[in-house]
Design a protein around this motif. Structure first.
Motif, PDB file in Angstrom:
ATOM      1  N   UNK A   1       0.862  -1.312   0.169  1.00 30.16           N
ATOM      2  CA  UNK A   1      -0.096  -0.127  -0.034  1.00 30.16           C
ATOM      3  C   UNK A   1       0.898   1.283  -0.138  1.00 30.16           C
ATOM      4  N   UNK A   2       1.919   1.318   0.778  1.00 23.68           N
ATOM      5  CA  UNK A   2       2.940   2.433   0.688  1.00 23.68           C
ATOM      6  C   UNK A   2       3.512   2.667  -0.702  1.00 23.68           C
TER       7      UNK A   2
ATOM      8  N   UNK B   1       6.999   7.422   9.020  1.00 24.40           N
ATOM      9  CA  UNK B   1       8.379   7.883   9.493  1.00 24.40           C
ATOM     10  C   UNK B   1       8.237   9.437   8.991  1.00 24.40           C
TER      11      UNK B   1
ATOM     12  N   UNK C   1      10.473   6.883   0.273  1.00 24.45           N
ATOM     13  CA  UNK C   1       9.484   5.954   0.893  1.00 24.45           C
ATOM     14  C   UNK C   1      10.298   4.679   1.255  1.00 24.45           C
TER      15      UNK C   1
ATOM     16  N   UNK D   1       2.184   1.580  -3.584  1.00 21.67           N
ATOM     17  CA  UNK D   1       1.146   2.031  -4.181  1.00 21.67           C
ATOM     18  C   UNK D   1       1.010   3.534  -4.030  1.00 21.67           C
ATOM     19  N   UNK D   2       0.882   4.047  -2.600  1.00 23.34           N
ATOM     20  CA  UNK D   2       0.836   5.486  -2.380  1.00 23.34           C
ATOM     21  C   UNK D   2       1.739   6.385  -2.970  1.00 23.34           C
ATOM     22  N   UNK D   3       2.963   5.762  -3.018  1.00 23.27           N
ATOM     23  CA  UNK D   3       4.088   6.624  -3.611  1.00 23.27           C
ATOM     24  C   UNK D   3       4.112   6.549  -4.952  1.00 23.27           C
ATOM     25  N   UNK D   4       3.451   5.695  -5.856  1.00 26.80           N
ATOM     26  CA  UNK D   4       3.155   5.585  -7.158  1.00 26.80           C
ATOM     27  C   UNK D   4       1.736   6.504  -7.551  1.00 26.80           C
ATOM     28  N   UNK D   5       0.959   6.371  -6.772  1.00 24.71           N
ATOM     29  CA  UNK D   5      -0.512   7.174  -7.052  1.00 24.71           C
ATOM     30  C   UNK D   5      -0.082   8.598  -6.814  1.00 24.71           C
ATOM     31  N   UNK D   6       0.708   8.980  -6.107  1.00 17.46           N
ATOM     32  CA  UNK D   6       0.827  10.307  -6.283  1.00 17.46           C
ATOM     33  C   UNK D   6       1.982  10.942  -7.212  1.00 17.46           C
TER      34      UNK D   6
ATOM     35  N   UNK E   1      -6.572   5.213   0.342  1.00 20.29           N
ATOM     36  CA  UNK E   1      -6.270   3.588   0.433  1.00 20.29           C
ATOM     37  C   UNK E   1      -7.048   3.155   1.680  1.00 20.29           C
TER      38      UNK E   1
ATOM     39  N   UNK F   1      11.623   3.373   4.735  1.00 21.87           N
ATOM     40  CA  UNK F   1      11.063   2.261   5.508  1.00 21.87           C
ATOM     41  C   UNK F   1      11.678   1.058   5.914  1.00 21.87           C
TER      42      UNK F   1
ATOM     43  N   UNK G   1      10.679   7.531  -5.106  1.00 24.67           N
ATOM     44  CA  UNK G   1       9.983   6.266  -4.508  1.00 24.67           C
ATOM     45  C   UNK G   1      11.112   5.750  -3.490  1.00 24.67           C
TER      46      UNK G   1
END
Lengths: 288, 399
Positions: A191-192, B119, A210, A194-199, B111, A214, A206
């Protein structure tokens, strides 16, 4: 029948694996000598310079500085700080301070190079499944090959002293950093990503904004492992003339001198414990 | 023109999607394809249009392909076949650079599990979409703060996501999606991870925001209640195909097939039906023309004990009771004005049936249904109960 099988075993004459390896190393040495020679010269000069610098600082300053930092990273507790003071003083007391500085420099340089080389390879492995397929067995090979074996080409490429020590340590110690960087990035939740990609992140955004943050804790665990492996190479590297605490151990071994060996061994353990605790503190999360 | 137009969009997971797409073209079933080729059909030739400013809900059970479908719309998953037109541009044909531009400027996503970066502070999370566009620091901070204020999280900007409750985290997700002022919002089960009360609040808030923002929203959910509550139109999915598209009422009242009907069966009708669905034609007297005699006569005809009074514009003025009317007749009062009572229970025609229960329970007379202060109908107690019990006798023609 059995005879036939036996003949079959002998059917192929001995493969000249050893001489192939010799040739390979020779060829590498010849072809890349324009890289190896300057590395050998400059890295050696740099490390000797570093040893001189650190050696020029009065030990008491270093001991206090280490103790202070230990106090800070252990969440304002005295245990590690007290251990650092007593341990380092003991090494000084045994007349091994210079050797300690030499070993520390070796560990520092080899670890830094491992991280500089290991993390990018780990990223490549995480991003590319083909790279992962190729690198996995190579890493297994690097880790399972007895560490002593690396000393031979290391000496062939870089002569004797610090530099081949760094080289051998690097090969032996880099796999955990590569593996855990790979693992850390692959474990970032979908999901993270995807979030990076979606924005609308670029692949580089990315990665740096991200994925690497992480994966930081996992990568740090890998770096800690790498540093520990480098430490374990301190003794082995002394076989090809790397100065430091390891050389005391080898010397004690040659003279069957239990006492000296024990003192040098204890010194290495003290260095290892301090370096380990410090490098665990890297991931930024203070305990307590 | 439609904001988003989806044409024959398909996704096949497997090694040779082209082969499976061919089979889909031959109208072979998902099961057939799985059996024959081992490939899984995620989305099967979906086609629909979403209008500008519409909340379009895609609903289905888990495994129905709805999450895959929404990811095809911003190409988090690449389609195997078909087109996605947004403002006349085909997303399916775009290169990486063009696609990034669309994701940065036109479409944002919210989502299910919030997708916040642990972070980063709340502010930094909301800034993310602006940061990747290299917008200068001051400007993106300003936009992010505006966006946070919009979702009611002013003052939390320096906290970290794990310090916030689930509902608040999803507000951050929403704020992040709104920060770069997209035209299209993709919401993937955005409220499903929240507990029911918070979920309802968030739905209300989304509708509130939408009434001022007028974004085009594509909302994925598995919850029919939620779909009916917020959707302007709903697409129902099963096994990767869209089985019905329609307004909430169309879906409830005319389910396209057994599957939809089964889905709809469990729905609490009281949440969906509004006053206009259960009201009856009102008996009235016109106070500009009629006096107590007419009123009394009409009540006798219809067997009523009270009657609503309107003026010539059908604006509701009040009601009179039979007792008052006969008294007025005896005392020779000519004008209804003098015996008019004003304590009328009123509801708007859009009032959900849920809210009518209490009003009607306490009221001795029928409830008046109002549209712009005009009387459009009345609701008697029996109608409410009847509507809850029945399947199809709801009076939708009034809508």
């Amino acid at each position: 029948m059995l005879n036939f099988l036996h003949d079959l075993l002998d059917f192929i004459p001995r493969i000249p694996l050893a001489s192939w390896a010799d040739t390979t190393i020779d060829v590498i040495k010849d072809v890349f000598s324009f890289i190896f020679n300057p590395i050998s010269v400059y890295l050696r000069a740099f490390m000797e310079w570093m040893v001189d610098i650190i050696g020029a600082v009065p030990p008491i300053f270093i001991i206090l500085l280490v103790a202070l930092y230990a106090f800070y990273i252990s969440g304002k507790k005295f245990g590690l700080a007290a251990f650092s003071i007593v341990g380092l003083w003991l090494i000084y007391n045994q007349g091994l301070w210079t050797q300690l500085v030499q070993s520390f420099t070796l560990v520092l340089i080899a670890s830094l190079l491992s991280v500089i080389i290991g993390v990018p390879f780990g990223i490549l492995m995480a991003k590319n499944n083909i790279a992962q397929t190729i690198m996995k067995p190579v890493l297994d090979f690097m880790q399972t090959m007895p560490a002593f074996v690396y000393l031979i080409p290391a000496a062939a490429f870089f002569g004797i002293g610090y530099v081949p020590g760094v080289f051998a340590s690097l090969i032996f110690a880099v796999p955990p950093t590569v593996r855990l960087t790979n693992l850390g990035i692959r474990q970032v939740s979908t999901e993270l990503v995807e979030a990076a990609d979606a924005f609308g992140s670029t692949p580089a955004q990315k990665l740096f904004k991200v994925e690497l943050p992480m994966a930081k804790a996992t990568i740090m665990a890998g770096i800690n492992q790498t540093i520990m492996l480098v430490l374990s190479m301190v003794v082995i590297a002394s076989l090809i003339g790397a100065p430091g605490l390891g050389r005391e151990v080898t010397r004690a071994l040659q003279g069957a001198n239990v006492g000296t060996g024990f003192v040098a061994g204890i010194s290495i353990v003290i260095l290892a414990i301090i370096v380990d605790r410090f490098s665990q503190g890297f991931d930024g999360k203070k305990k307590g | 023109m439609a904001k988003i137009k989806v044409e024959n969009l398909s996704k096949v997971f497997g090694k040779r999607p082209k082969q499976a797409i061919k089979m889909l073209d031959q109208k072979r079933s998902k099961d057939d394809i799985l059996k024959e080729t081992g490939m899984t059909v995620g989305v099967n030739q979906a086609s629909f249009e979403v209008q500008d400013g519409e909340i379009f809900v895609i609903m289905g059970l888990s495994g129905s392909g709805k999450s895959t479908l929404v990811r095809l719309l911003n190409r988090l998953i690449n389609p195997s076949a078909g087109n996605v037109w947004i403002d006349g541009e085909n997303l399916a044909q775009m290169n990486d650079q063009q696609l990034r531009e669309v994701r940065r400027k036109k479409m944002s996503m919210v989502f299910q599990k919030f997708g916040l970066f642990p972070f980063r502070t709340i502010l930094e999370n909301v800034e993310y979409g602006l940061e990747v566009q290299d917008i200068e620091k001051e400007k993106r901070k300003e936009k992010a703060l505006t966006s946070l204020e919009l979702v009611g999280l002013k003052g939390y900007e320096h906290q970290y996501p794990d310090q916030l409750s689930g509902g608040m985290q999803q507000r951050v997700g929403l704020a992040r999606a709104l920060a770069n002022d997209p035209e299209v919002l993709l919401m993937d089960e955005a409220f499903s991870a929240l507990d029911p009360l918070i979920r309802k609040d968030m739905q209300d808030e989304l509708l509130d925001l939408q009434s001022t923002m007028k974004k085009t929203i594509i909302f994925i959910t598995h919850d029919l209640d939620e779909a009916l509550r917020i959707g302007d139109r709903i697409a129902l999915m099963k096994d990767g195909s869209i089985v019905q598209i329609g307004t909430p009422e169309e879906i409830l009242v005319h389910p396209a097939n057994d599957y939809v009907e089964k889905f709809v069966e469990d729905i609490d009708r009281s949440k969906v039906l509004t006053a206009q669905h259960i009201m009856k034609r009102p008996e009235t007297v016109n106070m500009d023309k009629h006096g107590p005699r007419v009123a009394l006569e009409r009540m006798r005809e219809e067997g009523l004990s009270s009657i609503f009074v309107v003026d010539s514009n059908r604006t509701l003025k009040g009601y009179i009771t039979a007792d008052d009317a006969s008294l007025a007749k005896k005392n020779d009062i000519k004008h209804l004005q003098e015996i008019l009572r004003n304590d009328i229970p009123k509801v708007d025609k859009e009032t959900p049936m849920n809210d009518i229960f209490n009003i009607i329970h306490d009221s001795p007379i029928p409830v008046a249904v109002i549209d712009n202060s005009k009387l459009v109908g009345i609701i008697v107690r029996g109608a409410v109960i009847g509507a809850l019990a029945s399947d199809s006798e709801v009076n939708l023609e009034n809508a």
